[in-house]
Design a protein around this motif. Sequence first.
Motif, short mmCIF file in Angstrom:
data_model
loop_
_atom_site.label_atom_id
_atom_site.label_comp_id
_atom_site.label_asym_id
_atom_site.label_seq_id
_atom_site.Cartn_x
_atom_site.Cartn_y
_atom_site.Cartn_z
N PHE A 12 -47.37 42.72 -16.89
CA PHE A 12 -46.25 42.53 -17.82
C PHE A 12 -46.29 43.58 -18.93
O PHE A 12 -45.22 44.02 -19.41
CB PHE A 12 -46.21 41.12 -18.40
CG PHE A 12 -45.87 40.06 -17.38
CD1 PHE A 12 -45.42 40.39 -16.11
CD2 PHE A 12 -46.00 38.71 -17.69
CE1 PHE A 12 -45.12 39.42 -15.15
CE2 PHE A 12 -45.69 37.73 -16.76
CZ PHE A 12 -45.26 38.08 -15.49
N ASP A 36 -38.48 36.56 -12.28
CA ASP A 36 -39.76 36.43 -11.59
C ASP A 36 -39.58 36.92 -10.15
O ASP A 36 -38.64 36.49 -9.47
CB ASP A 36 -40.20 34.96 -11.62
CG ASP A 36 -41.66 34.78 -11.23
OD1 ASP A 36 -42.05 35.25 -10.14
OD2 ASP A 36 -42.41 34.17 -11.99
N PHE A 92 -48.64 28.67 -18.68
CA PHE A 92 -50.01 28.44 -18.22
C PHE A 92 -51.01 29.26 -19.06
O PHE A 92 -50.69 30.38 -19.47
CB PHE A 92 -50.15 28.85 -16.75
CG PHE A 92 -49.19 28.15 -15.83
CD1 PHE A 92 -49.34 26.81 -15.55
CD2 PHE A 92 -48.14 28.82 -15.25
CE1 PHE A 92 -48.46 26.15 -14.70
CE2 PHE A 92 -47.25 28.18 -14.41
CZ PHE A 92 -47.41 26.83 -14.13
N GLN A 99 -52.64 30.23 -14.55
CA GLN A 99 -52.18 31.55 -15.04
C GLN A 99 -52.69 32.65 -14.12
O GLN A 99 -53.87 32.64 -13.72
CB GLN A 99 -52.68 31.80 -16.47
CG GLN A 99 -52.11 33.08 -17.07
CD GLN A 99 -52.53 33.33 -18.51
OE1 GLN A 99 -53.40 32.65 -19.06
NE2 GLN A 99 -51.90 34.32 -19.13
N THR A 100 -51.80 33.59 -13.79
CA THR A 100 -52.19 34.71 -12.92
C THR A 100 -51.92 36.07 -13.56
O THR A 100 -52.46 37.07 -13.11
CB THR A 100 -51.45 34.65 -11.56
OG1 THR A 100 -50.04 34.65 -11.81
CG2 THR A 100 -51.83 33.41 -10.77
N HIS A 107 -42.11 30.39 -18.26
CA HIS A 107 -41.26 30.28 -17.07
C HIS A 107 -40.05 29.41 -17.42
O HIS A 107 -40.22 28.32 -17.98
CB HIS A 107 -42.01 29.58 -15.93
CG HIS A 107 -43.24 30.31 -15.47
ND1 HIS A 107 -43.27 31.07 -14.33
CD2 HIS A 107 -44.50 30.37 -16.00
CE1 HIS A 107 -44.49 31.57 -14.16
NE2 HIS A 107 -45.26 31.16 -15.16
N THR A 121 -46.17 31.42 -7.40
CA THR A 121 -46.53 32.70 -6.77
C THR A 121 -46.53 32.60 -5.24
O THR A 121 -47.51 32.94 -4.57
CB THR A 121 -47.87 33.27 -7.29
OG1 THR A 121 -48.93 32.38 -6.95
CG2 THR A 121 -47.85 33.50 -8.77
#
Length: 143
Positions: A12, A36, A92, A99-100, A107, A121
């Motif tokens: 990001f 997304d 998250f 969280q990734t 979101h 995801t």
Amino acid sequence: MAETPYDTDNIFAKILRGEIPSHRVYEDEAVVAFMDVMPQGPGHTLVVPKAPSRNLLDADPSTFGPLFTVVQKVARAVKRGFGADGVTVMQFNEPASGQTVYHLHVHVIPRFDGIPLKPHTGGMEKPEVLAQNAEKIRAALRS
Ligand code: 5GP
């Protein structure tokens, strides 16, 4: 235990610097919103503060006013733009929570009665579908 530092090369951060393309629907001096790429439903949008923080836990509290002002704008726009029945807002913090990507983001997902979310995801959406959905949200933001 020491906190994990912010990584300036997270995906990001690269999108915010314009090094990686995104389907942007909104931008002001403090916040950007874009589609997304692995949406949990049509119109799944990410609202991202420009200020660097890993997530909510290390963010400066001054981030949240501008961030959630845009979360509300985008939530209203996705509801109108997609004729949704409701809107899910999720956020998250750290891997245990799901969280990734380690730059604070929220979101915003339009919801329809009786239709569950796709997995977090999951699959990549086609760029042309993301572009069409982004245009619906931009139009709703303008109206
Ligand atoms: P998290 O799991 O950190 O809350 O959410 C990260 C989100 O970023 C996921 O929903 C994932 O689909 C999305 N994502 C991952 N990589 C990219 C990317 O390169 N571009 C965009 N627009 N979204 C991404």
